[in-house]
Design a protein around this motif. Structure first.
Motif, PDB file in Angstrom:
ATOM      1  N   LYS A 167       0.849  -1.192   0.000  1.00 50.84           N
ATOM      2  CA  LYS A 167       0.000   0.000   0.000  1.00 50.84           C
ATOM      3  C   LYS A 167       0.883   1.240   0.000  1.00 50.84           C
ATOM      4  O   LYS A 167       1.914   1.271   0.667  1.00 50.84           O
ATOM      5  CB  LYS A 167      -0.915   0.018   1.227  1.00 50.84           C
ATOM      6  CG  LYS A 167      -1.904  -1.136   1.288  1.00 50.84           C
ATOM      7  CD  LYS A 167      -2.753  -1.051   2.555  1.00 50.84           C
ATOM      8  CE  LYS A 167      -3.726  -2.217   2.641  1.00 50.84           C
ATOM      9  NZ  LYS A 167      -4.531  -2.149   3.890  1.00 50.84           N
ATOM     10  N   HIS A 168       0.443   2.244  -0.730  1.00 48.92           N
ATOM     11  CA  HIS A 168       1.180   3.508  -0.797  1.00 48.92           C
ATOM     12  C   HIS A 168       0.183   4.637  -0.998  1.00 48.92           C
ATOM     13  O   HIS A 168      -0.667   4.588  -1.876  1.00 48.92           O
ATOM     14  CB  HIS A 168       2.180   3.485  -1.951  1.00 48.92           C
ATOM     15  CG  HIS A 168       3.045   4.719  -2.047  1.00 48.92           C
ATOM     16  ND1 HIS A 168       2.558   5.925  -2.499  1.00 48.92           N
ATOM     17  CD2 HIS A 168       4.341   4.935  -1.730  1.00 48.92           C
ATOM     18  CE1 HIS A 168       3.527   6.828  -2.471  1.00 48.92           C
ATOM     19  NE2 HIS A 168       4.615   6.254  -2.003  1.00 48.92           N
ATOM     20  N   GLN A 169       0.307   5.662  -0.161  1.00 49.32           N
ATOM     21  CA  GLN A 169      -0.600   6.809  -0.297  1.00 49.32           C
ATOM     22  C   GLN A 169       0.106   8.093   0.098  1.00 49.32           C
ATOM     23  O   GLN A 169       0.785   8.157   1.125  1.00 49.32           O
ATOM     24  CB  GLN A 169      -1.850   6.630   0.561  1.00 49.32           C
ATOM     25  CG  GLN A 169      -2.905   7.721   0.336  1.00 49.32           C
ATOM     26  CD  GLN A 169      -4.193   7.447   1.069  1.00 49.32           C
ATOM     27  OE1 GLN A 169      -4.208   6.820   2.126  1.00 49.32           O
ATOM     28  NE2 GLN A 169      -5.309   7.892   0.491  1.00 49.32           N
ATOM     29  N   ILE A 170      -0.057   9.123  -0.737  1.00 46.82           N
ATOM     30  CA  ILE A 170       0.450  10.458  -0.464  1.00 46.82           C
ATOM     31  C   ILE A 170      -0.709  11.318   0.016  1.00 46.82           C
ATOM     32  O   ILE A 170      -1.848  11.178  -0.452  1.00 46.82           O
ATOM     33  CB  ILE A 170       1.072  11.075  -1.736  1.00 46.82           C
ATOM     34  CG1 ILE A 170       2.186  10.181  -2.269  1.00 46.82           C
ATOM     35  CG2 ILE A 170       1.614  12.471  -1.468  1.00 46.82           C
ATOM     36  CD1 ILE A 170       2.748  10.630  -3.602  1.00 46.82           C
ATOM     37  N   ASP A 171      -0.466  12.184   0.961  1.00 51.66           N
ATOM     38  CA  ASP A 171      -1.473  13.103   1.472  1.00 51.66           C
ATOM     39  C   ASP A 171      -2.167  13.813   0.312  1.00 51.66           C
ATOM     40  O   ASP A 171      -1.514  14.449  -0.517  1.00 51.66           O
ATOM     41  CB  ASP A 171      -0.786  14.122   2.384  1.00 51.66           C
ATOM     42  CG  ASP A 171      -1.768  15.061   3.065  1.00 51.66           C
ATOM     43  OD1 ASP A 171      -2.963  15.030   2.715  1.00 51.66           O
ATOM     44  OD2 ASP A 171      -1.339  15.827   3.944  1.00 51.66           O
ATOM     45  N   PRO A 172      -3.504  13.705   0.212  1.00 50.04           N
ATOM     46  CA  PRO A 172      -4.213  14.347  -0.921  1.00 50.04           C
ATOM     47  C   PRO A 172      -4.093  15.861  -0.949  1.00 50.04           C
ATOM     48  O   PRO A 172      -4.371  16.481  -1.982  1.00 50.04           O
ATOM     49  CB  PRO A 172      -5.669  13.906  -0.718  1.00 50.04           C
ATOM     50  CG  PRO A 172      -5.759  13.490   0.713  1.00 50.04           C
ATOM     51  CD  PRO A 172      -4.414  12.949   1.086  1.00 50.04           C
ATOM     52  N   SER A 173      -3.684  16.477   0.172  1.00 51.17           N
ATOM     53  CA  SER A 173      -3.508  17.937   0.171  1.00 51.17           C
ATOM     54  C   SER A 173      -2.104  18.343  -0.249  1.00 51.17           C
ATOM     55  O   SER A 173      -1.782  19.542  -0.285  1.00 51.17           O
ATOM     56  CB  SER A 173      -3.793  18.504   1.567  1.00 51.17           C
ATOM     57  OG  SER A 173      -2.826  18.059   2.502  1.00 51.17           O
ATOM     58  N   ALA A 174      -1.256  17.358  -0.589  1.00 53.26           N
ATOM     59  CA  ALA A 174       0.142  17.649  -0.901  1.00 53.26           C
ATOM     60  C   ALA A 174       0.266  18.474  -2.178  1.00 53.26           C
ATOM     61  O   ALA A 174      -0.412  18.235  -3.177  1.00 53.26           O
ATOM     62  CB  ALA A 174       0.923  16.347  -1.048  1.00 53.26           C
ATOM     63  N   ALA A 175       1.161  19.458  -2.121  1.00 48.69           N
ATOM     64  CA  ALA A 175       1.394  20.321  -3.285  1.00 48.69           C
ATOM     65  C   ALA A 175       2.765  20.968  -3.170  1.00 48.69           C
ATOM     66  O   ALA A 175       3.256  21.215  -2.060  1.00 48.69           O
ATOM     67  CB  ALA A 175       0.315  21.385  -3.390  1.00 48.69           C
ATOM     68  N   LYS A 199       0.511  18.964  -7.947  1.00 45.91           N
ATOM     69  CA  LYS A 199      -0.481  18.491  -6.979  1.00 45.91           C
ATOM     70  C   LYS A 199      -0.604  16.964  -7.055  1.00 45.91           C
ATOM     71  O   LYS A 199      -0.438  16.364  -8.117  1.00 45.91           O
ATOM     72  CB  LYS A 199      -1.853  19.128  -7.251  1.00 45.91           C
ATOM     73  CG  LYS A 199      -1.922  20.621  -6.976  1.00 45.91           C
ATOM     74  CD  LYS A 199      -3.346  21.143  -7.115  1.00 45.91           C
ATOM     75  CE  LYS A 199      -4.255  20.570  -6.039  1.00 45.91           C
ATOM     76  NZ  LYS A 199      -5.618  21.164  -6.104  1.00 45.91           N
ATOM     77  N   TYR A 200      -0.947  16.366  -5.911  1.00 48.18           N
ATOM     78  CA  TYR A 200      -1.180  14.923  -5.830  1.00 48.18           C
ATOM     79  C   TYR A 200      -2.659  14.672  -5.566  1.00 48.18           C
ATOM     80  O   TYR A 200      -3.321  15.454  -4.883  1.00 48.18           O
ATOM     81  CB  TYR A 200      -0.353  14.316  -4.693  1.00 48.18           C
ATOM     82  CG  TYR A 200       1.135  14.507  -4.848  1.00 48.18           C
ATOM     83  CD1 TYR A 200       1.917  13.555  -5.496  1.00 48.18           C
ATOM     84  CD2 TYR A 200       1.768  15.641  -4.347  1.00 48.18           C
ATOM     85  CE1 TYR A 200       3.280  13.730  -5.639  1.00 48.18           C
ATOM     86  CE2 TYR A 200       3.133  15.825  -4.483  1.00 48.18           C
ATOM     87  CZ  TYR A 200       3.880  14.866  -5.128  1.00 48.18           C
ATOM     88  OH  TYR A 200       5.231  15.047  -5.271  1.00 48.18           O
ATOM     89  N   ASP A 201      -3.181  13.584  -6.098  1.00 42.93           N
ATOM     90  CA  ASP A 201      -4.614  13.323  -5.913  1.00 42.93           C
ATOM     91  C   ASP A 201      -4.906  12.419  -4.722  1.00 42.93           C
ATOM     92  O   ASP A 201      -6.070  12.141  -4.424  1.00 42.93           O
ATOM     93  CB  ASP A 201      -5.233  12.749  -7.193  1.00 42.93           C
ATOM     94  CG  ASP A 201      -4.639  11.400  -7.586  1.00 42.93           C
ATOM     95  OD1 ASP A 201      -3.964  10.770  -6.749  1.00 42.93           O
ATOM     96  OD2 ASP A 201      -4.850  10.965  -8.729  1.00 42.93           O
ATOM     97  N   GLY A 202      -3.873  11.942  -4.020  1.00 41.52           N
ATOM     98  CA  GLY A 202      -4.090  11.167  -2.795  1.00 41.52           C
ATOM     99  C   GLY A 202      -4.594   9.756  -3.010  1.00 41.52           C
ATOM    100  O   GLY A 202      -5.128   9.127  -2.092  1.00 41.52           O
ATOM    101  N   THR A 203      -4.423   9.220  -4.204  1.00 36.68           N
ATOM    102  CA  THR A 203      -4.884   7.857  -4.486  1.00 36.68           C
ATOM    103  C   THR A 203      -4.159   6.845  -3.608  1.00 36.68           C
ATOM    104  O   THR A 203      -2.949   6.914  -3.421  1.00 36.68           O
ATOM    105  CB  THR A 203      -4.651   7.502  -5.962  1.00 36.68           C
ATOM    106  OG1 THR A 203      -5.345   8.433  -6.784  1.00 36.68           O
ATOM    107  CG2 THR A 203      -5.139   6.094  -6.271  1.00 36.68           C
ATOM    108  N   LEU A 204      -4.912   5.893  -3.050  1.00 37.39           N
ATOM    109  CA  LEU A 204      -4.323   4.779  -2.327  1.00 37.39           C
ATOM    110  C   LEU A 204      -3.955   3.701  -3.341  1.00 37.39           C
ATOM    111  O   LEU A 204      -4.837   3.074  -3.943  1.00 37.39           O
ATOM    112  CB  LEU A 204      -5.299   4.225  -1.289  1.00 37.39           C
ATOM    113  CG  LEU A 204      -4.847   2.954  -0.557  1.00 37.39           C
ATOM    114  CD1 LEU A 204      -3.569   3.204   0.231  1.00 37.39           C
ATOM    115  CD2 LEU A 204      -5.956   2.431   0.369  1.00 37.39           C
ATOM    116  N   HIS A 205      -2.669   3.499  -3.545  1.00 32.98           N
ATOM    117  CA  HIS A 205      -2.203   2.515  -4.521  1.00 32.98           C
ATOM    118  C   HIS A 205      -1.988   1.167  -3.837  1.00 32.98           C
ATOM    119  O   HIS A 205      -1.410   1.098  -2.746  1.00 32.98           O
ATOM    120  CB  HIS A 205      -0.903   2.979  -5.165  1.00 32.98           C
ATOM    121  CG  HIS A 205      -1.024   4.269  -5.914  1.00 32.98           C
ATOM    122  ND1 HIS A 205      -1.731   4.389  -7.080  1.00 32.98           N
ATOM    123  CD2 HIS A 205      -0.529   5.511  -5.648  1.00 32.98           C
ATOM    124  CE1 HIS A 205      -1.676   5.638  -7.510  1.00 32.98           C
ATOM    125  NE2 HIS A 205      -0.950   6.335  -6.656  1.00 32.98           N
TER     126      HIS A 205
END
Length: 817
Positions: free
Chosen positions: A405-413, A450-456
């Motif tokens: 599992k990998h996820q970036i904070d969806p508010s990341a910019a 920007k990142y969309d915060g998808t959980l991969h």
């Protein structure tokens, strides 16, 4: 020259001591310094190793080389283990196991060391768990002639085995300490004209680095209890804590000094139960949290931390008699890495009267994106040996079910590219500032990632089966085996033969010859990075009054992993062993030919024509490594008593011929030339196919990579015991570090060539020692020890701008009861 002479004289003196005076050889089963690449508990306790890590133990093995960048003189507080290479293989192609269960991190072991990239990654170690050697009974290293039971590596197997419950109630407690006041800082030799080198020194002197500090302390604490409830049930509890505390100076945001902590902990609970029919059940739970704090002192809101929460739980079933042996594990492992920060938004400004916290022309606000990644594995393995009169049949299977599992904070910019402001900032525009930058015009940030915060998520099932037969015929021993494995993520089926033959001339002399194929690991980064690259968007604007315009939406991955094969090594190995009186002599040669290594390249370099005309980056099987390793070892078989002093020694030498064109799977050799497409001011462009290396023209894909590469090493390890005193010496003499310098070679009026020269640094001697005093007080065995590393305070370059840590003292006290 002086230190070389000291080393030679000391070696001669120590060897001479074995042949003079009143000598008595103890014909007991005393343990040599190293036996069959098993480093036992006595060895682990009696060597210099302030960080109590596995990598430091392996420095005695001639088939192991190191990336010692962690040992910089500017980072004495570091508690991370070094990456290691076994027989020239890539550092993430080893299989680290704990009691037979893999603890190797396959998420992205060669990932970015920073957060400021479009993958939002951060480095996670190949050694998925930072093991403290205090919890271990022994470490076994398999570097050649490796049986079919073992797979998922091209380097070697490093199996750490935890202690077992003791028969009687027992335990231990110890505490170790070192600090910057007990450690010498050495500086690289810099020319005043070398601005990069001077900047590195200045950063350290002014304590501006977020990873190092001039003032620090390091503590190592360990505690264990063990015993048996009855004849059938035993229990062990073990706890270790290694931490470093850095003191950082005051700055714009911190009026007082502040502390930065790095902590590695191990907690082990282990039971041992013997059933009525002599089956042994061993359930265990191992928890290894880790915590690293960072503060980018030149950043506003620059704090972030890296956390690990790693868990291994298993049940082992073991049974053995004269007919067969059974060894089986069912286990669950969780490797969890996450990065936390004050904010997931970063802004990269120009310094100004308002953005006035930076020491450079750039003023960064914020630190890094929040990221969480996780590797979960459910595993079942079964090993069965059947004993015949003249042979042993070994078979078994492995099943691993892994999820990533990998996820970036969806508010990341990330806001970047400071641009001159014309007009006024719009209301609530956090990326616009009216200040004195650009001649008092002000500035705005014109690009946005920007990142969309998808959980991969990635899932893989791995299957392996092996069969091997070892049999004797007169003085010959043969072993024929093979291992077959399959993973459903890449649909790769691999068949690896393992063959070994040995001949025993007599009890004291034998030879071995072997051929084997080892199929390596497939880090999930090949797929994960493709998925992450499709989860961000890039925006731009021409003025501060414009709306953000989408210019790059990577809904289709810009990285591909099509048709990847599993990398593998072919090994040819030879060993000659001779025992003469009380001395063991071993000569070993290991040749490794690594093929199908995975690295990156652009579409056109791989002959791929993209339908949309947009070039992509591919992972491809185009890396190659060849490694020849020759080693000689001379050691005593049993303790030698000289005037009441019991002595052990090992003299270890190796010579390596190493060629490779890959550093890790992020390597793109072609980018050296493909990234420079525009002519220079004289109208010349780079030759796109060739480079010059040491005065010779070669293809760019054949450019050598120099890391982990040392031509030769010579090691002398000695142990001397007298009554309650123990002295351990380790002298390490090796070839200097090589690094490359690049320049442009002019071919003609229109073309130039990228050229490289290698700087060969001088060889050097390192001398480490440990002095230990033991005293029994009633029923408690107490001890006090001091480790002194780099006794000569040798300045050994570790790179172009890096030097090994200077003389350091480490103190430890403890008690066993």
């Amino acid at each position: 020259m002086k230190k070389s002479l000291i080393f030679i004289l000391l070696s001669k003196y120590l060897l001479a001591q074995i042949n003079v005076g009143e000598i008595e050889v103890f014909n007991t089963n005393s343990t040599p310094i190293i036996e069959n690449n098993i480093y036992n508990k006595e060895f682990l306790n009696n060597i210099t190793n302030a960080n109590k890590d596995i990598s430091s133990i392996l420095k005695y093995n001639p088939n192991v080389s190191f990336d010692v960048s962690n040992n910089s003189s500017f980072d004495g507080a570091n508690i991370k283990p070094d990456n290691i290479s076994i027989n020239g293989s890539l550092f993430y192609q080893n299989n680290f196991t704990l009691d037979g269960i893999s603890i190797t991190n396959d998420i992205d072991p060669a990932g970015s060391n920073t957060a400021l990239d479009d993958k939002g990654q951060f480095s996670t170690p190949s050694q998925g768990i930072f093991l403290n050697t205090n919890i271990l009974d022994n470490i076994e290293l398999l570097d050649s002639f490796i049986p079919a039971r073992y797979g998922n590596f091209t380097g070697g197997i490093i199996n750490s085995k935890t202690k077992n419950p003791s028969k009687d109630f027992s335990g231990y407690i110890n505490f170790g300490f070192t600090s910057s006041k007990l450690t010498k800082t050495l500086y690289p030799d810099c020319d005043y004209s070398d601005k990069s080198c001077q900047a590195r020194i200045s950063t350290y002197e002014n304590d501006l680095s977020n990873t190092s500090s001039k003032t620090w302390q390091k503590y190592n604490s360990n505690f264990a209890l063990s015993g048996k409830f009855n004849e059938k049930l035993g229990i062990l509890f073990n706890f270790s804590d290694l931490r470093s505390i850095k003191t950082k100076p005051s700055n714009t945001f911190n009026k007082n000094t502040y502390k930065i902590k790095n902590i590695n902990q191990n907690l082990l609970l282990k039971l041992n139960y013997i059933t009525n029919n002599d089956y042994i059940l061993t359930p265990s739970i191992f928890y290894a949290p880790s915590f690293e704090q960072y503060n980018a002192s030149d950043n506003k809101n620059g704090y972030y931390e890296l956390n690990q929460n790693n868990l291994i739980s298993k049940i082992n079933l073991f049974y053995s008699n004269d007919i067969f042996e059974l060894d089986s594990n069912i286990s669950y492992s969780k490797l969890n890495y996450n990065r936390k920060s004050d904010t997931s938004i970063m802004k990269i400004w120009q310094s100004s009267n308002i953005n006035n916290w930076s020491n450079s022309k750039i003023a960064k606000e914020g630190s890094t994106t929040k990221v969480n990644k996780e590797q979960n594995t459910l595993s079942l393995d079964f090993d069965f040996k059947y004993f015949f009169d003249n042979n042993t049949l070994n078979s078994g299977f492995v099943f691993d079910k892994t999820s990533i599992k990998h996820q970036i904070d969806p508010s990341a910019a990330i806001y970047a590219r400071a641009t001159k402001l014309t007009g006024d900032c719009l209301a609530n525009d956090e990326a616009c500032l009216k200040d004195n930058s650009f001649n008092n015009s002000g500035q705005f940030l014109s690009t946005l990632l920007k990142y969309d915060g998808t959980l991969h998520k990635i899932r893989q099932n791995y299957y392996a089966f092996y069969l091997e037969d070892e049999f004797n015929y007169n003085d010959f021993t043969f072993r024929f085996g093979a291992r077959a494995d399959y993973n459903d993520l890449y649909n790769n089926f691999n068949l690896a033969p393992r063959i070994k033959a040995s001949y025993e001339f007599n009890d004291d002399s034998k030879i071995k010859l072997g051929y084997a194929r080892y199929y390596g690991r497939m880090p999930y980064a090949y797929i994960l990075n493709s998925m992450i690259s499709s989860s961000n968007q890039t925006y731009t604007r021409k003025t501060a009054q414009d709306s953000w315009k989408l210019i790059a939406d990577f809904k289709e991955a810009k990285m591909s992993n099509k048709k990847l094969k599993t990398p593998y090594d072919d090994e040819i190995a030879f060993l000659y062993h001779q025992k003469i009186s009380n001395f063991n002599f071993d000569f070993k040669y290991v040749f490794r030919n690594s093929k199908e290594q995975i690295m990156t390249a652009k579409s056109k370099r791989l002959g791929i024509i993209e339908a949309d005309g947009k070039e992509k980056t591919y992972y491809a099987n185009i890396g190659k490594i060849k490694n020849h390793n020759f080693s000689l070892t001379l050691a005593n078989a049993n303790n030698i008593d000289i005037f009441g002093i019991k002595n052990d020694f090992a003299l270890i030498a190796n010579y390596t011929i190493h060629k490779k064109n890959i550093q890790d799977y992020t390597t793109d050799l072609f980018s050296l030339l493909d990234s420079s497409t525009m002519p220079d001011k004289n109208g010349r462009v780079y030759d796109k196919e060739n480079i010059m290396w040491e005065g010779k023209v070669i293809k760019i894909e054949n450019k050598p990579i120099l890391n982990f590469s040392k031509l030769w090493t010579l090691r002398l390890a000695t142990t001397h015991k007298y009554n309650n005193f123990t002295l351990v010496n380790f002298i390490h003499y090796e070839a200097g570090f090589d690094y490359e310098n690049s320049y442009d070679y002019i071919l003609n009026d229109t073309t130039k060539m990228k050229a490289y020269e290698v700087t060969h640094q001088k060889s050097s001697i390192l001398y480490d020692l440990k002095f230990k005093y033991e005293q029994k007080i009633k029923k408690v065995d107490t001890y006090a020890s001091i480790d002194i590393t780099n006794v000569f305070n040798t300045k050994r370059p570790q790179g172009k701008y890096s030097v090994l840590q200077g003389r350091a003292f480490y103190f430890e006290i403890g008690a066993n009861f």
